[in-house]
Design a protein around this motif. Structure first.
Motif, short mmCIF file in Angstrom:
data_model
loop_
_atom_site.label_atom_id
_atom_site.label_comp_id
_atom_site.label_asym_id
_atom_site.label_seq_id
_atom_site.Cartn_x
_atom_site.Cartn_y
_atom_site.Cartn_z
N ASN A 1 37.98 19.38 8.64
CA ASN A 1 38.80 20.32 9.40
C ASN A 1 38.51 21.76 8.99
O ASN A 1 38.47 22.66 9.83
CB ASN A 1 40.29 20.01 9.22
CG ASN A 1 40.69 18.75 9.98
OD1 ASN A 1 39.95 18.29 10.87
ND2 ASN A 1 41.84 18.19 9.66
N GLY A 2 38.27 21.96 7.69
CA GLY A 2 37.88 23.28 7.20
C GLY A 2 36.57 23.73 7.83
O GLY A 2 36.44 24.87 8.29
N VAL A 3 35.61 22.82 7.90
CA VAL A 3 34.32 23.13 8.53
C VAL A 3 34.53 23.53 9.99
O VAL A 3 34.02 24.55 10.45
CB VAL A 3 33.36 21.92 8.42
CG1 VAL A 3 32.17 22.09 9.36
CG2 VAL A 3 32.89 21.72 6.98
N PHE A 4 35.33 22.73 10.71
CA PHE A 4 35.57 23.04 12.13
C PHE A 4 36.22 24.41 12.25
O PHE A 4 35.84 25.21 13.12
CB PHE A 4 36.48 21.98 12.77
CG PHE A 4 35.87 20.60 12.79
CD1 PHE A 4 34.49 20.42 12.76
CD2 PHE A 4 36.68 19.47 12.86
CE1 PHE A 4 33.93 19.15 12.77
CE2 PHE A 4 36.14 18.20 12.89
CZ PHE A 4 34.76 18.03 12.83
N CYS B 1 35.80 15.45 15.71
CA CYS B 1 35.66 14.47 14.64
C CYS B 1 34.99 13.19 15.12
O CYS B 1 34.06 12.68 14.51
CB CYS B 1 37.06 14.13 14.12
SG CYS B 1 37.17 14.04 12.34
N SER B 2 35.45 12.67 16.26
CA SER B 2 34.91 11.40 16.73
C SER B 2 33.46 11.57 17.21
O SER B 2 32.69 10.61 17.19
CB SER B 2 35.80 10.78 17.82
OG SER B 2 35.78 11.56 18.99
N THR B 3 33.08 12.78 17.61
CA THR B 3 31.68 13.02 17.97
C THR B 3 30.82 13.09 16.72
O THR B 3 29.75 12.48 16.65
CB THR B 3 31.55 14.32 18.79
OG1 THR B 3 32.37 14.23 19.95
CG2 THR B 3 30.11 14.55 19.22
N LYS C 1 32.64 17.82 25.08
CA LYS C 1 33.81 18.31 24.36
C LYS C 1 34.04 19.81 24.58
O LYS C 1 35.03 20.37 24.11
CB LYS C 1 33.69 17.99 22.86
CG LYS C 1 33.42 16.52 22.58
CD LYS C 1 34.60 15.62 22.99
CE LYS C 1 34.25 14.14 23.04
NZ LYS C 1 34.48 13.41 21.80
N GLY C 2 33.07 20.50 25.27
CA GLY C 2 33.28 21.91 25.63
C GLY C 2 33.18 22.91 24.49
O GLY C 2 33.75 23.99 24.55
N LEU C 3 32.42 22.57 23.43
CA LEU C 3 32.19 23.56 22.37
C LEU C 3 31.03 24.48 22.79
O LEU C 3 30.20 24.11 23.61
CB LEU C 3 31.82 22.88 21.05
CG LEU C 3 32.75 21.81 20.48
CD1 LEU C 3 32.43 21.56 19.01
CD2 LEU C 3 34.21 22.20 20.64
N ARG D 1 34.88 9.03 10.56
CA ARG D 1 35.73 7.87 10.89
C ARG D 1 36.66 8.13 12.06
O ARG D 1 37.24 9.19 12.20
CB ARG D 1 36.52 7.38 9.66
CG ARG D 1 35.58 6.76 8.62
CD ARG D 1 36.25 6.10 7.45
NE ARG D 1 37.05 4.94 7.79
CZ ARG D 1 36.58 3.73 8.11
NH1 ARG D 1 35.28 3.54 8.18
NH2 ARG D 1 37.37 2.74 8.37
N GLY D 2 36.78 7.12 12.91
CA GLY D 2 37.41 7.32 14.21
C GLY D 2 38.93 7.46 14.24
O GLY D 2 39.47 8.15 15.09
N LEU D 3 39.62 6.81 13.31
CA LEU D 3 41.06 6.70 13.50
C LEU D 3 41.81 8.01 13.24
O LEU D 3 41.46 8.79 12.37
CB LEU D 3 41.61 5.59 12.60
CG LEU D 3 41.00 4.23 12.93
CD1 LEU D 3 41.44 3.18 11.94
CD2 LEU D 3 41.38 3.80 14.35
#
Lengths: 428, 428
Positions: free
Chosen positions: A159-162, A176-178, A198-200, A267-269
């Motif tokens: 999340n920090g990276v994003f 994340c899921s991508t 995902k529109g980034l 991880r997906g969840l």
């Protein structure tokens, strides 16, 4: 579709495998619990992100709306909240259900076993997390599945990276899921999905790419802790600090050799909040290939500190971390190995066949076998009045029964039983 | 509704109980199989008579129409037919599902375990049937549940009785399910149901009443074989002949003392074709009551020679006989007994707690526990950096951990570990 029966040889092999896993869980002091296969639909709602469409629902036949459990983690969290338990180490081995497209050749089914170990409770950072990784290491070593690698990451670092790459928080989960697909498809395809689906922006995706392709050990953690952008992000800093602590503990356990801090692991969840990890088996395809090839995930898990609170009326949180052993994948590998080795897995444990060499001796057989059973000896006999001795001995050879207890007319007269070693044909 | 979680102490007790049952099944040479919880709806259709309305159906989410298994017998028959197996002795322990009105206080749930043992194959009469009764006898004796009685009857005898009493064949099945209530309600009420709900005549009902209130042993079998009406009926004669043979075998097994040939036993399921049986626990309510009181069925089963054929495209039959142990009822009894005795069931098997008496010794604990785990020793530690020694020892007492392995500053200097016996407080 996507389910299977387990015939005796398979069931026996599976029992052997599960026994090894349970032994490890018990070695770590876990207690067993059991929860129903049925859960209220609302219990499962909102826990699995995009995967929720794979949940099996039951027909509305009056009463509650039900679904089949999708994993063992959500039922565990529900159990903790319902019983107001704030502290528990448990394992649970049971079947779960997913309306996935089954790839049965690769050991993927719609009904499959999960083997979960989880530690719930408010503890000092990373001590239970390190134990989960130790457990994966022990089980994969015990089962002698060949070389393996445990990838570790942290949702907070991702999340920090994003965040530092300029992604809006609303897109963290989907990004994340991508990212999670990086172990299956090349970066260029992952990037395309980020931009097109995902529109980034191209730039944001490229910035993410610089981070998520990194993997290493303590050195990488130290480097990222110095990273001018990441070190400014509170979440990333927390995650990296804990990752460093985790590696310290894993060093004390002596298992860092098989651990890789890998920023592509997502991880997906939805429910993970901290450390996440996944174990893959490595296979040297041939001597010329330098990088070992991954043959798929055989264990995974992570920290989910918010899940229990979702079931508590007052939202009280119980921090949890856990691991799920991918027993079906491992079972497929063991099954192939047994097949290749020509080993014959005995489906029963019978020690002795009670046999008669002449006719009209059923009563003698029934009396003797009854005595053996009452003495705790595993014994079988033919359900025929007058079976042929040769057939009885042949059956011992076919099914691996080591001894035959033979009562004939002579033995009856002498008041003895003749015991025959099936392999050596020795008789006493 | 009608389901429950099993917390650790319960799960441990259940494991102990299931282990005893499995030990008996293995002693009799059975192999384990496993089948999916999900079955095609059509597989279950037409197998359970009036009980079919209790089947849980899955939502139609595209693809096959599914239901949850209702017992383990129909899936076993489906398995045999599908794999063209004509000969097998298997056990299966798994959960089944019934949308019944749960009476959870009496151990009746909508999700519950069944423990089944079945013998499939074309054999000489009554030999496998006798083994099933022997198994019930062994398990109920092993578990020390107190006095019990195994009631035995035969569907062919019942059908013979109905025929000689003038009941049309179309009403056999429904009359059967009324007779089956005789262990719960008095004959007069059973008769009323026959006349008012099932449309039998008073006279026919009375004639049935004369038979179905009989119970006894070999003497009764001999008397009925001489009965002027019954002995004229082919089915009844066959059934009585086999019943006599069964009692001969049970005499060789030495268990006729607990067996009662009881003409009121009917059992609800459609698929039985021959011998049927049911075990009940007996309880002396107090010394003044002469007849022991039944506290409900704890095992049941019978012969079903037609079921496998229903799944075979050519209708090829595989004769089967089997027994189902009522593990939930037994579990309730054991649980009450443990509660009454004050026995504390340990939920874990931990042998040693790794503890530290001073601060800053987490690393020492992690190193030591890792060595213990690697040596196969069941060990736990606190997930705190600096736990108090008293709390650590208290935890051992609370959870029954027999030993504490203590590393303090002195032990580290001396290169030793202090081992403390928690009960005696002895230290070495």
């Amino acid at each position: 579709q996507g389910t299977r029966d387990h015939p005796p040889a398979q069931a026996a092999l599976r029992d052997r495998l599960l026994a090894a896993v349970v032994a490890c869980f018990k070695r770590h002091g876990a207690a067993a619990i059991d929860t129903p296969v049925l859960e209220l639909r609302e219990t499962l709602t909102g826990k699995y992100g995009e995967e929720a469409k794979l949940i099996y629902e039951l027909q509305d036949q009056g009463g509650e709306l039900l679904a089949l459990r999708y994993d063992l983690t959500v039922p565990f969290a529900r159990y903790l909240a319902m019983n107001k338990i704030t502290n528990m180490k448990r394992y649970h081995i049971a079947k779960v259900y997913r309306r996935d497209n089954p790839a049965t050749t690769r050991g993927r089914y719609r009904e499959f076993y999960q083997c979960d170990f989880d530690i719930a409770g408010q503890f000092d950072p990373m001590i239970p997390d390190a134990e989960c990784l130790k457990i994966v290491h022990e089980i994969l070593s015990d089962l002698q599945l060949g070389d393996f690698l445990i990838k570790v990451n942290d949702r907070r670092i991702l999340n920090g990276v994003f965040a530092v790459c300029g992604i809006p928080e609303s897109k963290f989960v989907t990004t994340c899921s991508t990212v999670d697909k990086l172990d299956k498809i090349p970066w260029q395809d992952v990037k395309n999905e980020m931009v097109e689906e995902k529109g980034l922006s191209h730039e944001a995706a490229d910035r993410i790419g610089e981070y998520v392709q990194l993997h290493g050990g303590l050195d990488l953690i130290e480097r990222l802790l110095q990273d001018p952008k990441l070190s400014q992000n509170k979440l990333a800093k927390e995650g990296l600090g804990d990752m460093k602590l985790l590696f310290e503990y894993l060093t004390l356990f002596g298992i860092t050799g098989k651990i890789s801090f890998d920023l592509s692991l997502a991880r997906g969840l939805d429910y993970y909040t901290g450390v996440i990890f996944e174990a893959v088996l490595l296979q040297q395809e041939n001597d010329h290939v330098e990088e070992p090839v991954s043959v798929g995930s055989v264990a995974g898990g992570g920290r989910y500190d918010g899940l229990v609170g979702m079931f508590d009326p007052k939202g009280r949180k119980v921090p949890c971390v856990g691991v799920s052993i991918g027993i079906e994948r491992i079972f497929s590998i063991l099954e192939q190995r047994v097949k290749a080795s020509g080993e014959k897995v005995r489906a029963t444990e019978t020690q002795v066949l009670v046999a008669t060499p002449q006719k009209n001796l059923l009563a003698a057989r029934l009396k003797l076998i009854s005595e053996l059973w009452d003495a705790g000896i595993k014994a079988e006999m033919f359900y025929k009045k007058d079976p042929k001795l040769l057939k009885q001995l042949q059956y011992c050879e076919d099914t691996g029964i080591p001894l035959a207890a033979i009562v004939g007319e002579q033995e009856l007269t002498d008041g003895v039983v003749k015991l025959r070693d099936v392999a050596t044909r020795e008789e006493v």
